[in-house]
Design a protein around this motif. Sequence first.
Motif, mmCIF file in Angstrom:
data_model
loop_
_atom_site.group_PDB
_atom_site.id
_atom_site.type_symbol
_atom_site.label_atom_id
_atom_site.label_comp_id
_atom_site.label_asym_id
_atom_site.label_seq_id
_atom_site.Cartn_x
_atom_site.Cartn_y
_atom_site.Cartn_z
ATOM 1 N N LEU A 85 0.824 -1.204 0.000
ATOM 2 C CA LEU A 85 0.000 0.000 0.000
ATOM 3 C C LEU A 85 0.862 1.258 0.000
ATOM 4 C CD1 LEU A 85 -2.815 -1.036 2.519
ATOM 5 C CD2 LEU A 85 -3.000 -0.799 0.033
ATOM 6 N N ASP A 86 1.969 1.229 0.702
ATOM 7 C CA ASP A 86 2.859 2.382 0.706
ATOM 8 C C ASP A 86 3.409 2.635 -0.694
ATOM 9 O OD1 ASP A 86 4.449 4.431 2.158
ATOM 10 O OD2 ASP A 86 6.130 3.181 1.523
ATOM 11 N N LEU A 87 3.743 1.574 -1.389
ATOM 12 C CA LEU A 87 4.301 1.720 -2.730
ATOM 13 C C LEU A 87 3.248 2.172 -3.747
ATOM 14 C CD1 LEU A 87 6.605 -1.435 -2.792
ATOM 15 C CD2 LEU A 87 7.318 0.955 -2.585
ATOM 16 N N SER A 88 1.989 1.757 -3.530
ATOM 17 C CA SER A 88 0.926 2.144 -4.463
ATOM 18 C C SER A 88 0.310 3.493 -4.107
ATOM 19 C CB SER A 88 -0.167 1.077 -4.492
ATOM 20 O OG SER A 88 -0.887 1.052 -3.259
ATOM 21 N N GLY A 89 0.564 3.959 -2.878
ATOM 22 C CA GLY A 89 0.004 5.235 -2.449
ATOM 23 C C GLY A 89 -1.419 5.147 -1.942
ATOM 24 N N ASP A 90 -1.901 3.939 -1.650
ATOM 25 C CA ASP A 90 -3.267 3.753 -1.165
ATOM 26 C C ASP A 90 -3.279 3.595 0.353
ATOM 27 O OD1 ASP A 90 -4.719 3.584 -3.756
ATOM 28 O OD2 ASP A 90 -3.412 1.843 -4.050
ATOM 29 N N ARG A 91 -4.357 4.062 0.971
ATOM 30 C CA ARG A 91 -4.440 4.007 2.428
ATOM 31 C C ARG A 91 -5.032 2.707 2.936
ATOM 32 N NH1 ARG A 91 -7.696 9.402 3.611
ATOM 33 N NH2 ARG A 91 -8.629 8.801 1.611
ATOM 34 N N ARG B 73 -15.776 -10.497 -0.631
ATOM 35 C CA ARG B 73 -14.739 -9.556 -1.054
ATOM 36 C C ARG B 73 -15.277 -8.593 -2.110
ATOM 37 N NH1 ARG B 73 -10.279 -12.409 -4.180
ATOM 38 N NH2 ARG B 73 -11.761 -12.048 -5.877
ATOM 39 N N ASP B 74 -16.028 -9.118 -3.084
ATOM 40 C CA ASP B 74 -16.591 -8.264 -4.132
ATOM 41 C C ASP B 74 -17.616 -7.294 -3.559
ATOM 42 O OD1 ASP B 74 -15.004 -9.635 -5.903
ATOM 43 O OD2 ASP B 74 -16.615 -10.868 -6.721
ATOM 44 N N GLU B 75 -18.367 -7.744 -2.547
ATOM 45 C CA GLU B 75 -19.340 -6.864 -1.905
ATOM 46 C C GLU B 75 -18.633 -5.726 -1.179
ATOM 47 O OE1 GLU B 75 -23.157 -5.485 -0.519
ATOM 48 O OE2 GLU B 75 -22.375 -6.549 -2.275
ATOM 49 N N LEU B 76 -17.521 -6.046 -0.498
ATOM 50 C CA LEU B 76 -16.763 -4.992 0.175
ATOM 51 C C LEU B 76 -16.200 -3.997 -0.838
ATOM 52 C CD1 LEU B 76 -17.087 -6.779 2.677
ATOM 53 C CD2 LEU B 76 -14.672 -6.366 3.187
ATOM 54 N N ALA B 77 -15.707 -4.502 -1.962
ATOM 55 C CA ALA B 77 -15.185 -3.621 -2.999
ATOM 56 C C ALA B 77 -16.281 -2.709 -3.540
ATOM 57 C CB ALA B 77 -14.572 -4.439 -4.125
ATOM 58 N N ARG B 78 -17.482 -3.260 -3.697
ATOM 59 C CA ARG B 78 -18.605 -2.456 -4.186
ATOM 60 C C ARG B 78 -18.962 -1.368 -3.177
ATOM 61 N NH1 ARG B 78 -23.523 -1.432 -3.335
ATOM 62 N NH2 ARG B 78 -23.658 -2.893 -1.577
ATOM 63 N N ILE B 79 -19.033 -1.745 -1.901
ATOM 64 C CA ILE B 79 -19.384 -0.784 -0.856
ATOM 65 C C ILE B 79 -18.358 0.343 -0.797
ATOM 66 C CG2 ILE B 79 -19.587 -0.468 1.649
ATOM 67 C CD1 ILE B 79 -20.698 -3.363 1.760
ATOM 68 N N LEU B 80 -17.082 -0.028 -0.808
ATOM 69 C CA LEU B 80 -16.029 0.979 -0.685
ATOM 70 C C LEU B 80 -15.859 1.794 -1.963
ATOM 71 C CD1 LEU B 80 -13.396 -1.126 1.274
ATOM 72 C CD2 LEU B 80 -14.889 0.672 2.161
ATOM 73 N N THR C 143 -18.368 3.012 -3.616
ATOM 74 C CA THR C 143 -19.542 3.864 -3.744
ATOM 75 C C THR C 143 -19.384 5.104 -2.868
ATOM 76 O OG1 THR C 143 -20.935 1.915 -4.099
ATOM 77 C CG2 THR C 143 -22.044 3.964 -3.489
ATOM 78 N N ASP C 144 -19.484 6.277 -3.480
ATOM 79 C CA ASP C 144 -19.404 7.549 -2.748
ATOM 80 C C ASP C 144 -18.170 7.609 -1.856
ATOM 81 O OD1 ASP C 144 -21.819 8.353 -3.862
ATOM 82 O OD2 ASP C 144 -22.980 7.374 -2.278
ATOM 83 N N SER C 145 -17.046 7.212 -2.392
ATOM 84 C CA SER C 145 -15.816 7.202 -1.607
ATOM 85 C C SER C 145 -14.663 7.684 -2.471
ATOM 86 C CB SER C 145 -15.521 5.788 -1.095
ATOM 87 O OG SER C 145 -14.244 5.735 -0.500
ATOM 88 N N ASP C 146 -13.699 8.373 -1.833
ATOM 89 C CA ASP C 146 -12.510 8.808 -2.568
ATOM 90 C C ASP C 146 -11.392 7.779 -2.458
ATOM 91 O OD1 ASP C 146 -11.869 9.109 0.091
ATOM 92 O OD2 ASP C 146 -11.091 11.149 -0.094
ATOM 93 N N LEU C 147 -11.703 6.633 -1.863
ATOM 94 C CA LEU C 147 -10.694 5.587 -1.709
ATOM 95 C C LEU C 147 -10.583 4.748 -2.972
ATOM 96 C CD1 LEU C 147 -11.311 4.032 1.842
ATOM 97 C CD2 LEU C 147 -9.319 5.331 1.120
ATOM 98 N N THR C 148 -9.364 4.439 -3.360
ATOM 99 C CA THR C 148 -9.135 3.324 -4.275
ATOM 100 C C THR C 148 -8.648 2.179 -3.408
ATOM 101 O OG1 THR C 148 -6.858 4.052 -4.687
ATOM 102 C CG2 THR C 148 -8.576 4.822 -6.209
ATOM 103 N N VAL C 149 -9.184 0.988 -3.633
ATOM 104 C CA VAL C 149 -8.917 -0.126 -2.727
ATOM 105 C C VAL C 149 -8.326 -1.286 -3.526
ATOM 106 C CG1 VAL C 149 -9.891 -1.642 -0.973
ATOM 107 C CG2 VAL C 149 -10.853 0.632 -1.313
ATOM 108 N N PRO C 150 -6.994 -1.386 -3.581
ATOM 109 C CA PRO C 150 -6.382 -2.496 -4.296
ATOM 110 C C PRO C 150 -6.597 -3.810 -3.569
ATOM 111 C CG PRO C 150 -4.716 -1.236 -3.129
ATOM 112 C CD PRO C 150 -6.006 -0.471 -2.989
#
Length: 400
Positions: A188-194, A324-331, A333-340
């Motif tokens: 995550l540090d290398l990709s810049g995602d939180r 996992r796919d449901e969590l990806a869908r939830i996150l 939606t209306d979020s500024d997060l990218t979630v690898p």
Amino acid sequence: MWRELLPLGRHPGSGGYRRFAWTATDGECRAWFEEQATARGLRHEVDRNGNQWAWLGDPAEGDAVVTGSHLDSVPDGGAFDGPLGVVSAFAALDELRRRDARLTRPLAIVNFGDEEGARFGLACVGSRLTAGQLTREQAHRLTDGDGVTLPRAMETAGYDPDAIGPDPERLARIGAFVELHVEQGRALDLSGDRVGLASAIWPHGRWRFDFRGEANHAGTTRLADRHDPMLSYAETVLAARREAELAGAVATFGKIAVEPNGVNAIPSLVRGWLDSRAEDQMSLDTVVGGIEKAARQYADTHGIDLDIVRESFTPVVEFDHALRDELARILGTDSDLTVPVLGTGAGHDAGILSGSIPTAMLFVRNPTGVSHSPAESASEDDCVAGVLALADVLEGLACR
């Protein structure tokens, strides 16, 4: 919450944590968990295996959404591994209440006991027992480095060791388990995602290598006359590094016991513990097989007897794809997060439970990539991002 938990079990010399199962420090952590549950009006209970639960809603209704992690540590471990998931679970519940979210499913926060295996040598004892992956008889044979058995340790801490065992009724009430954890690496540090999502846990295990030689005087025994097990052990450590590099895996001898352990004595026994992990089973088999072959060759060369025992093993764990796919869908939606989506070489309670119930994991960025060490860290902003992501997930799962 973090300030209250931070000093518990912290060693003044190393700055790391020594929160081992069924010790007084473990009891302090458990008391902290119960206090957090009580302060929020949650129903606190301890199951037959010593795991702590804080319930909002009636678990008997079933299809519950559960989150949490563990509070114990490895020797001189970091502050975040385990506790971040528990603290974030309580904070996420606070956020749901701030949002005035209306739950339609029971919700629970859990603290699984003895996840690290630091005292008795087997990881995830609490969740393994619950899932039926560790029997009562096997658990009763576990012994710490001082010869104290698990039953005796539990009794000393005020728990009944004869009650432990599979808990299918409890698992049947759970519809989903989501564990938040600090990342144990730098993806995550290398990709810049939180925040990230887990895809799978690499297969991994622990093997004990017993090299038996002949004790003798370090100053009077000719080199040619020695049967020194330390030589075979040292060569095996180097072989482990070579085999892991060749396979793109990891292998570590991180624990050693020597007898008679005298500066001026050639050892009679060197016992080393190997931890090895790989992306797939074939790679892991190749690594461990190569290490074992090299160890036996070195032992034969030096006239050493060698016994190898596999003490624990966990096959590859694929987290529930639908969850996992449901969590990806939830996150998403209306979020500024990218979630690898990330794989991990570390074991977790979520991995143990994945064979019984749908499980998923969230990772929070660790800028150092260091874990199981006082250098383990996560920024406050990233921890808050993890809490908000977990709150979003719990709201999406439990308020639908």
